[in-house]
Design an enzyme around this catalytic site. Structure first.
Site, PDB file in Angstrom:
ATOM      1  N   HIS A   1      -1.191 -12.254   4.648  1.00  0.00           N
ATOM      2  CA  HIS A   1      -1.015 -12.451   6.083  1.00  0.00           C
ATOM      3  C   HIS A   1      -1.313 -13.902   6.481  1.00  0.00           C
ATOM      4  CE1 HIS A   1      -0.368  -8.220   6.509  1.00  0.00           C
ATOM      5  NE2 HIS A   1      -1.588  -7.909   6.119  1.00  0.00           N
TER       6      HIS A   1
ATOM      7  N   ASP B   1       4.124  -4.522   2.399  1.00  0.00           N
ATOM      8  CA  ASP B   1       2.833  -4.113   2.944  1.00  0.00           C
ATOM      9  C   ASP B   1       2.806  -2.676   3.444  1.00  0.00           C
ATOM     10  OD1 ASP B   1       0.294  -4.146   3.966  1.00  0.00           O
ATOM     11  OD2 ASP B   1       0.673  -5.589   5.558  1.00  0.00           O
TER      12      ASP B   1
ATOM     13  N   ARG C   1     -13.988  -8.244   6.384  1.00  0.00           N
ATOM     14  CA  ARG C   1     -14.513  -7.105   7.143  1.00  0.00           C
ATOM     15  C   ARG C   1     -15.127  -6.057   6.224  1.00  0.00           C
ATOM     16  NH1 ARG C   1      -9.701  -4.778   9.041  1.00  0.00           N
ATOM     17  NH2 ARG C   1      -8.445  -6.278   7.934  1.00  0.00           N
TER      18      ARG C   1
ATOM     19  N   HIS D   1       0.900  -1.153   0.000  1.00  0.00           N
ATOM     20  CA  HIS D   1       0.000   0.000   0.000  1.00  0.00           C
ATOM     21  C   HIS D   1       0.940   1.205   0.000  1.00  0.00           C
ATOM     22  CE1 HIS D   1      -3.188  -2.777   1.241  1.00  0.00           C
ATOM     23  NE2 HIS D   1      -2.399  -3.174   2.218  1.00  0.00           N
TER      24      HIS D   1
HETATM   25 ZN   LIG Z   1      -2.232  -4.888   3.411  1.00  0.00          ZN
END
Ligand SMILES: [Zn+2]
Length: 486
Positions: free
Chosen positions: A308, A359, A247, A91
């Site tokens: 992850h 990440d 989520r 990101h």
């Molecule tokens: Zn991420």
């Protein structure tokens, strides 16, 4: 690093041509390198490797060539030369949080609030500047391909830009200008999260920038991005799709994402079970773990990558391994955010290929990410040697490229894309490395600062530690970060 309540050439962008070298009447220019040592995958580390490329593709790879036998014009490469590194989970804007979130204690969730503050300040022009600088930092670290997990789609309040893909196009342009290939993993992100009792929570003001409203509108925006039938967006850019997480995407909204992955043959990525709270809320909401929810939506399989995968049940591991779903580990981020240690050894044994990503960019160092896969396994198991240097190097190269939809990259073999990363063996960290264990030295003791030269598809991007396209990377970073943190 994840976000919610806790995954044809663009018009109007100036993209340089794919790096292939000048082509004359005699055909593509042939480039040659003579590597003191090169890691040739299953062939191991070899010495005196003559590597030839044209048109951005390796044509011949010949070990044991003495220096006096190389053709004129061949470039010497002292040190250990590797295939290009793939940063499978990024990101770009999280780079702004480096260091500043280390003051005080905090949790994943307080870190996320700070991340949302930065997200709220970004616009397409500032994101282009920041991403170009971050990708240039990656190139200096030996990264030739980035998987950008992109969810900051819209303007303040969730109002689309006149081109609703303006942010994504900025990332594609940034990668071109920094000399990287990119897979733009366009993330569907619809709800603010799941409360502990499983109730969906509304989008916060910043999260509104992430959401298209529903998956059908996400799919319309992806179509407007303009991938061709093979999912290509530009010579250096491929479209991928992402379900941000269980989520952020209800199961009944996952189907369009899976369908687009099938339609384009595109990689599908999702954040999975990074935090125990995600699992608890998911169980409360759907009566199943996140892995089972994604499996039920058809989101697992060889083209999919779960990011992850830290807190898994035995059955989750069997689902991922049995379906040959790739798992992207982000060990530095997982350590910085106190996520936990995932079951890397069990996942690999079950059949999941492993890749790595930086990440949140707490650091950008793929050698560090790779070695931590084994070091975390040692800490968790009390045993050494589950992953050797070759397996770790494979995660950072071939497996990473494959999970980003570039299976033609990540190995130094004829026919592969001509990406080369040379790591000097003369730094204080690596001086004295033995040829027979040079790969072990580089993977277990090398750093991004030891990368001397990077070639992407036959084109020089980094030479002698200097980025050739972004002349002052630290200045570019500081100038793009300062306004975001003021
Ligand atoms: Zn991420």
């Amino acid at each position: 690093m994840t976000g919610p309540g806790a995954a044809g050439r663009p018009e109007g962008s100036a993209l340089p041509e794919r790096a292939a070298g000048p082509e004359g009447a005699a055909g593509p220019e042939i480039r040659r390198w003579h590597a003191e040592l090169a890691w040739l995958g299953r062939g191991g580390v070899r010495s005196g490797v003559l590597i030839e490329a044209s048109g951005g593709v390796f044509r011949a790879v010949t070990p044991d060539v003495p220096p006096e036998a190389v053709p004129p014009g061949t470039e010497r490469r002292p040190g250990l030369t590797l295939p290009g590194l793939a940063n499978a989970h990024s990101h770009a804007f999280h780079r702004a949080l480096r260091g500043i979130t280390e003051a005080g204690q905090g949790t994943f969730w307080t870190w996320r609030e700070r991340m949302y503050q930065v997200a709220g300040r970004l616009a397409p022009d500032s994101y282009l500047d920041l991403a170009r600088a971050v990708y240039a930092e990656m190139a200096l670290a030996g990264v030739t391909c980035v998987g950008e997990f992109h969810y900051l789609h819209h303007g303040p309040g969730g109002v689309p830009y006149s081109d609703p893909n303006e942010m994504g196009r900025a990332l594609i342009q940034a990668a071109a200008e920094a000399g990287l290939r990119i897979t733009l993993l366009d993330a569907c992100y619809l709800t603010g999260g799941l409360a502990p009792d499983g109730t969906p929570t509304p989008l916060s003001p910043v999260q509104q920038r992430f959401s298209d409203g529903d998956a059908a509108r996400w799919a319309d925006r992806l179509a407007a991005l303009g991938p061709d039938d093979h999912g290509m967006l530009a010579p250096h850019a491929r479209a991928g799709v992402a379900i941000h997480s269980v989520r952020a995407v209800p199961p009944d909204q996952m189907h369009p994402v899976v369908e687009w992955s099938h339609r384009l043959g595109a990689p599908l990525h999702a954040h999975l079970s990074e935090q125990p709270a995600e699992n608890q809320a998911c169980l409360a909401a759907y009566g199943a773990t996140p892995a089972r929810v994604l499996d039920g939506a058809g989101a697992l399989g060889p083209r999919s990558t779960m990011v992850h995968a830290t807190h898994l049940t035995r059955h989750d591991i069997e689902l991922l391994g049995g379906s040959r779903t790739c798992v992207c580990l982000c060990p530095t981020t997982e350590a910085f955010l106190a996520d936990g240690i995932g079951p890397a050894g069990a996942l690999a044994a079950a059949g999941s290929p492993l890749s790595v990503g930086s990440d949140s960019h707490a650091v950008i160092d793929l050698l560090d990410e790779a070695r931590r896969v084994e070091l975390d396994e040692r800490l968790a198991s009390g045993q050494r040697g589950r992953f050797g240097a070759a397996a770790l190097a494979g995660a950072a190269t071939a497996a990473g490229h494959t999970c980003l939809g570039w299976p033609e990259a990540g190995e130094i073999v004829p026919g592969a894309l001509a990406d080369l990363v040379t790591v000097g063996l003369d730094s204080p960290r690596l001086a004295g490395a033995a040829a027979s264990t040079a790969l072990e030295s580089v993977i277990f003791a090398g750093t991004a600062a030891d990368v001397t030269d990077v070639v992407t598809e036959g084109r020089d991007v980094v030479r002698d530690g200097q980025h050739l396209l972004v002349p002052d990377v630290p200045l570019a970073l500081s100038q793009s970060l300062r306004p975001l943190l003021a």
